[in-house]
Write a protein that holds these residues in place. Structure first.
Motif, PDB file in Angstrom:
ATOM      1  N   SER A  78       9.690   9.484   0.304  1.00  0.00           N
ATOM      2  CA  SER A  78       9.278  10.854   0.661  1.00  0.00           C
ATOM      3  C   SER A  78       9.697  11.818  -0.447  1.00  0.00           C
ATOM      4  O   SER A  78       9.086  12.867  -0.613  1.00  0.00           O
ATOM      5  CB  SER A  78       9.883  11.270   2.007  1.00  0.00           C
ATOM      6  OG  SER A  78      11.282  11.259   1.962  1.00  0.00           O
ATOM      7  N   LYS A  79      10.702  11.429  -1.235  1.00  0.00           N
ATOM      8  CA  LYS A  79      11.039  12.245  -2.406  1.00  0.00           C
ATOM      9  C   LYS A  79      10.033  11.998  -3.524  1.00  0.00           C
ATOM     10  O   LYS A  79       9.543  12.933  -4.149  1.00  0.00           O
ATOM     11  CB  LYS A  79      12.470  11.939  -2.866  1.00  0.00           C
ATOM     12  CG  LYS A  79      13.505  12.572  -1.947  1.00  0.00           C
ATOM     13  CD  LYS A  79      14.921  12.171  -2.259  1.00  0.00           C
ATOM     14  CE  LYS A  79      15.901  12.782  -1.251  1.00  0.00           C
ATOM     15  NZ  LYS A  79      17.169  12.012  -1.192  1.00  0.00           N
TER      16      LYS A  79
ATOM     17  N   SER B 274       0.767  -1.243   0.000  1.00  0.00           N
ATOM     18  CA  SER B 274       0.000   0.000   0.000  1.00  0.00           C
ATOM     19  C   SER B 274       0.798   1.293   0.000  1.00  0.00           C
ATOM     20  O   SER B 274       0.221   2.362   0.260  1.00  0.00           O
ATOM     21  CB  SER B 274      -0.973  -0.009   1.184  1.00  0.00           C
ATOM     22  OG  SER B 274      -1.851  -1.111   1.071  1.00  0.00           O
ATOM     23  N   GLU B 275       2.085   1.242  -0.307  1.00  0.00           N
ATOM     24  CA  GLU B 275       2.854   2.503  -0.311  1.00  0.00           C
ATOM     25  C   GLU B 275       2.180   3.564  -1.175  1.00  0.00           C
ATOM     26  O   GLU B 275       1.890   4.680  -0.726  1.00  0.00           O
ATOM     27  CB  GLU B 275       4.279   2.256  -0.844  1.00  0.00           C
ATOM     28  CG  GLU B 275       5.244   1.637   0.127  1.00  0.00           C
ATOM     29  CD  GLU B 275       5.043   0.145   0.314  1.00  0.00           C
ATOM     30  OE1 GLU B 275       4.167  -0.441  -0.370  1.00  0.00           O
ATOM     31  OE2 GLU B 275       5.734  -0.446   1.150  1.00  0.00           O
ATOM     32  N   ALA B 276       1.879   3.166  -2.434  1.00  0.00           N
ATOM     33  CA  ALA B 276       1.363   4.163  -3.374  1.00  0.00           C
ATOM     34  C   ALA B 276      -0.046   4.620  -3.010  1.00  0.00           C
ATOM     35  O   ALA B 276      -0.485   5.687  -3.419  1.00  0.00           O
ATOM     36  CB  ALA B 276       1.376   3.593  -4.791  1.00  0.00           C
ATOM     37  N   VAL B 277      -0.772   3.810  -2.244  1.00  0.00           N
ATOM     38  CA  VAL B 277      -2.116   4.178  -1.791  1.00  0.00           C
ATOM     39  C   VAL B 277      -2.009   5.200  -0.665  1.00  0.00           C
ATOM     40  O   VAL B 277      -2.728   6.192  -0.617  1.00  0.00           O
ATOM     41  CB  VAL B 277      -2.878   2.940  -1.270  1.00  0.00           C
ATOM     42  CG1 VAL B 277      -4.236   3.331  -0.728  1.00  0.00           C
ATOM     43  CG2 VAL B 277      -2.998   1.886  -2.357  1.00  0.00           C
ATOM     44  N   MET B 278      -1.069   4.967   0.224  1.00  0.00           N
ATOM     45  CA  MET B 278      -1.011   5.726   1.475  1.00  0.00           C
ATOM     46  C   MET B 278      -0.212   7.009   1.395  1.00  0.00           C
ATOM     47  O   MET B 278      -0.577   8.016   1.989  1.00  0.00           O
ATOM     48  CB  MET B 278      -0.403   4.838   2.584  1.00  0.00           C
ATOM     49  CG  MET B 278      -1.214   3.588   2.860  1.00  0.00           C
ATOM     50  SD  MET B 278      -0.339   2.416   3.912  1.00  0.00           S
ATOM     51  CE  MET B 278      -0.666   3.118   5.525  1.00  0.00           C
ATOM     52  N   TYR B 279       0.889   6.976   0.625  1.00  0.00           N
ATOM     53  CA  TYR B 279       1.846   8.069   0.760  1.00  0.00           C
ATOM     54  C   TYR B 279       1.391   9.426   0.216  1.00  0.00           C
ATOM     55  O   TYR B 279       1.808  10.451   0.744  1.00  0.00           O
ATOM     56  CB  TYR B 279       3.213   7.639   0.218  1.00  0.00           C
ATOM     57  CG  TYR B 279       3.854   6.517   1.011  1.00  0.00           C
ATOM     58  CD1 TYR B 279       3.318   6.094   2.242  1.00  0.00           C
ATOM     59  CD2 TYR B 279       4.987   5.853   0.571  1.00  0.00           C
ATOM     60  CE1 TYR B 279       3.891   5.062   2.961  1.00  0.00           C
ATOM     61  CE2 TYR B 279       5.582   4.814   1.300  1.00  0.00           C
ATOM     62  CZ  TYR B 279       5.016   4.428   2.493  1.00  0.00           C
ATOM     63  OH  TYR B 279       5.586   3.409   3.218  1.00  0.00           O
ATOM     64  N   PRO B 280       0.483   9.466  -0.766  1.00  0.00           N
ATOM     65  CA  PRO B 280      -0.045  10.796  -1.113  1.00  0.00           C
ATOM     66  C   PRO B 280      -0.716  11.466   0.089  1.00  0.00           C
ATOM     67  O   PRO B 280      -0.686  12.688   0.227  1.00  0.00           O
ATOM     68  CB  PRO B 280      -1.051  10.493  -2.226  1.00  0.00           C
ATOM     69  CG  PRO B 280      -0.595   9.200  -2.817  1.00  0.00           C
ATOM     70  CD  PRO B 280      -0.039   8.412  -1.668  1.00  0.00           C
ATOM     71  N   TYR B 281      -1.267  10.646   0.991  1.00  0.00           N
ATOM     72  CA  TYR B 281      -1.952  11.217   2.167  1.00  0.00           C
ATOM     73  C   TYR B 281      -0.969  11.476   3.287  1.00  0.00           C
ATOM     74  O   TYR B 281      -1.182  12.342   4.132  1.00  0.00           O
ATOM     75  CB  TYR B 281      -3.129  10.314   2.551  1.00  0.00           C
ATOM     76  CG  TYR B 281      -4.072  10.286   1.398  1.00  0.00           C
ATOM     77  CD1 TYR B 281      -3.937   9.348   0.380  1.00  0.00           C
ATOM     78  CD2 TYR B 281      -4.967  11.338   1.210  1.00  0.00           C
ATOM     79  CE1 TYR B 281      -4.720   9.399  -0.747  1.00  0.00           C
ATOM     80  CE2 TYR B 281      -5.763  11.404   0.077  1.00  0.00           C
ATOM     81  CZ  TYR B 281      -5.623  10.434  -0.907  1.00  0.00           C
ATOM     82  OH  TYR B 281      -6.376  10.513  -2.032  1.00  0.00           O
TER      83      TYR B 281
END
Ligand SMILES: O=C1CCCN[C@@H]1CCCn1cnc2cc(F)c(F)cc2c1=O
Ligand SMILES: [Mg+2]
Length: 508
Positions: free
Chosen positions: A238-239, A111-118
Motif C-alpha cells: 500500500s506504500k 497479479s499484485e502489480a496488475v491489481m494494486y494501481p486499481y
C-alpha cells in the motif's frame, strides 16, 4: 493398456510421470517444454476444490474479479526491489504481429502489480474496508529448474486472493482464516495431512510482511513440500502503490491499508497423487473422484442362459440407479471384448476408489462383490443395503487414506536435538524439528552444512551421491514441546539462543 512399469519405491519420479500420464490426468505439451495439458480427470478435481473454496470465501465476503494477464514494466517497476530476484522467471511479449511493441509487456507471474494501481483508485474510505477480491486464473513463471506436472510448471492454475484491511490485527485474522481453509482442502478433500506454520525470514515472500503456510510431506522421498501460502503484506504494497484511506480516528490523516494475498495452485493435485498413488497407479480419495464406484459385470460366460443374462443386466441397472440416487457417482463398464481382469486393471490405474463386481452368482445370492482401491480389500454387500453401505464404505476409504498419510507424516517428523543426528534423520526420510535461532544467515549455514557433497562419504570407494541440504519448511504453530529456556540453536557453528523448534527438511 500397459500399467505402471516401475515401482513407486524404486523409481519415484518415473513412477509419478507414468501415473499422471496413464491415469489420463496430464498430457505433455510437446511444443514448448514446461507446459502441461490438464485433462478432464484433473479438471474434475480442480473444480471440486474450486467449488468448495469459492463457497467458503464468499461466506467471508470475498468477491470474484478478473484482471488482465499482462503487466506493464511501469507497474512492475513499483515492486522492483523484491521482483528483481524473480526477473529471470518473467515472460515478456515484445511483438504484436510483425510490429515490435513500443513497450514490452510481461505475462503475469502473480497479479499484485496488475491489481494494486486499481486498489489505490477504488479504496478511499475506511468504509471501503475490508476490501476483498479473488481471481481464478493461470500464471506464468519461466522456471529454470526441471519442471514436472502439477509440482513445478511454467504455467499453472491457481486462485489469488488480494485483500485490504484497516488494521494489522484485522489483516492477521484473515491470513489465518484463509490458511485454515487451505489446510481443510488438503485434509478434508484431498486426505493429505499438513503442518500449519509461519515461514522464516529466508523463506517468506520477500515483498510481504510475513508468510503463513501449510506444509506437506512426501513419504516416498521424505521431502517437505509447500502446499499453499497466505501472506500478510503489511503496508509494503500500500506504500508502493499508495493505497490509503482517511483515518477514521483523525480527520485529514491518511493511513496505508494493511493487505493480505493468498494463493493455492494445481500443485495440490500433484501432492495428492504422490501421497496416495501405488504401483497399480492413481488412488483417488472419494471426495474428488469423478467416478466413485465402477460396476463391472462378471461371470457372463457362454453357458449363461439368455434368461439369466437378461435378469442380471436388469439387476445391474437397478444397482446403478440405487447408488446414483444415494448420491454415489457411479458408472458401469460394458466395454465389449475386454476381460473383467483387464477392466479391473484399467480402473485401478485410474484410481477409482471402489469397484463393484456383479455376476449371476452374486445375483443369485442377492449381493454385490466389492474391491477397495486403497487397501485391495474385497467383500460382499447385500444388494438391499448398498444404498447405505456403499456411501459408508466410501467415507471409510476417505478417512483411511487420511489416517494412513497422517501416521506416515507423524512418524517421519522427528525432534532432533543432537546435530550429529540431523543428516542421518534426513537420510531416513524424515523432516526434523530442531531448536533454531531463526537468523537468516544461520539458516543459510545449516543448508550448507547439511549438503553432503559426493566423495565425502567415509569410504570413498562408494561415492555417496550428493544430497541436497535441508531448508526451513516452517515454524509450526503447534510446537512439538516446550523449548527449554536458554536452549542453544542446534547449528554447531551458531551460539545464538534458539527461538523455537523449526521444521527443516529436504524439499521440493
Ligand atoms: O504467493 C502469493 C499468493 C497469491 C498472490 N501472490 C503471492 C506472492 C507471489 C510471490 N511471487 C512468486 N513468484 C514470482 C515470480 C515472478 F516472476 C515475479 F515477477 C514475482 C513473483 C512473486 O511475487
Ligand atoms: Mg517460484
Amino acid at each position: 493398456i500397459i500399467g505402471i512399469t516401475v515401482s513407486k519405491q524404486d523409481n519415484f519420479s518415473q513412477w509419478y510421470q507414468e501415473v499422471v500420464l496413464k491415469a489420463e490426468m496430464i498430457e505433455y505439451y510437446n511444443e514448448i517444454s514446461g507446459f502441461f495439458i490438464m485433462r478432464p480427470a484433473t479438471m474434475y478435481i480442480w473444480n471440486v476444490i474450486r467449488k468448495w473454496f469459492t463457497a467458503e470465501i464468499e461466506a467471508l465476503g470475498v468477491d470474484e474479479t478478473n484482471f488482465p494477464m499482462f503487466l506493464s514494466a511501469k507497474s512492475l517497476e513499483k515492486e522492483k526491489d523484491h521482483v528483481e530476484g524473480f526477473a529471470p522467471e518473467l515472460a515478456w511479449v515484445t511483438k504484436a504481429g510483425d510490429k515490435n511493441l513500443e513497450v514490452p509487456v510481461a505475462v503475469r507471474p502473480t497479479s499484485e502489480a496488475v491489481m494494486y494501481p486499481y486498489y489505490a483508485k477504488w479504496i478511499r474510505s475506511h468504509r471501503d474496508l475490508p476490501f476483498r477480491l479473488n481471481q481464478w486464473n493461470s500464471v506464468v513463471r519461466w522456471e529454470a529448474k526441471q519442471t514436472t506436472p502439477f509440482l513445478r510448471a511454467r504455467e499453472f492454475l491457481w486462485q489469488e486472493g488480494h485483500t485490504a484491511h484497516l488494521t494489522e490485527k484485522l489483516a492477521g485474522e484473515e491470513v489465518l482464516q484463509i490458511l485454515e481453509l487451505y489446510a481443510r482442502i488438503y485434509e478434508e478433500i484431498l486426505a493429505v495431512p499438513v503442518v500449519r506454520g509461519k515461514k522464516t525470514e529466508n523463506e517468506k515472500f520477500a515483498g510481504g510482511y510475513y508468510t503463513t503456510t501449510v506444509e506437506g510431506y512426501i513419504p516416498s522421498n521424505g521431502r517437505g513440500i509447500q502446499g499453499a501460502t497466505s501472506h500478510c503484506l503489511g503496508q509494503n504494497f500500500s506504500k508502493m502503490f499508495d493505497i490509503t484511506v482517511e483515518d477514521p480516528a483523525e480527520k485529514g490523516k491518511h493511513i496505508n491499508v494493511w493487505q493480505n494475498s493468498w494463493g493455492l495452485s494445481t500443485r495440490v493435485i500433484g501432492v495428492m497423487v504422490m501421497i496416495h498413488g501405488d504401483d497399480k497407479g492413481l488412488v483417488l480419495p472419494p471426495r474428488i473422484s469423478k467416478i466413485q464406484v465402477i460396476i463391472v459385470p462378471v461371470g457372463i460366460t457362454k453357458s449363461v442362459t439368455e434368461e439369466v443374462k437378461a435378469s442380471h443386466a436388469a439387476q445391474l441397472q437397478d444397482i446403478k440407479k440405487t447408488l446414483l440416487s444415494a448420491g454415489v457417482r457411479t458408472d458401469e463398464d460394458q466395454r465389449e471384448g475386454y476381460t473383467p481382469a483387464w477392466k479391473f486393471n484399467d480402473w485401478e490405474l485410474k484410481g477409482v476408489p471402489l469397484r463393484i463386481e456383479f455376476g449371476p452368482k452374486d445375483a443369485a445370492k442377492e449381493v454385490v462383490s466389492y474391491a477397495r482401491r486403497d487397501t485391495g480389500e474385497k467383500g460382499t454387500i447385500p444388494i438391499a443395503e448398498i444404498d447405505t453401505k456403499v456411501p459408508e464404505l466410501l467415507e471409510t476409504i476417505q478417512k483411511d487414506l487420511y489416517t494412513k498419510a497422517k501416521a506416515s507424516f507423524d512418524e517421519h517428523r522427528v525432534v532432533v536435538e543432537d546435530w550429529e543426528k540431523v543428516v542421518p534423520a534426513l537420510d531416513a526420510k524424515n523432516v526434523v524439528l530442531i531448536p533454531f535461532c531463526q537468523e537468516p544467515k544461520c539458516e543459510d549455514k545449516i543448508k550448507d552444512l547439511t549438503t553432503t557433497k559426493h566423495d565425502e562419504s567415509p569410504d570413498a570407494s562408494v561415492p555417496q551421491a550428493p544430497s541436497m541440504g535441508m531448508k526451513s519448511l516452517c515454524i509450526p504453530f503447534e510446537q512439538p514441546k516446550q523449548l527449554v529456556e536458554g536452549t542453544k540453536c542446534l547449528n554447531p557453528e551458531c551460539q545464538a539462543t534458539a527461538q523455537s523448534y523449526v521444521m527443516f527438511g529436504r524439499s521440493y
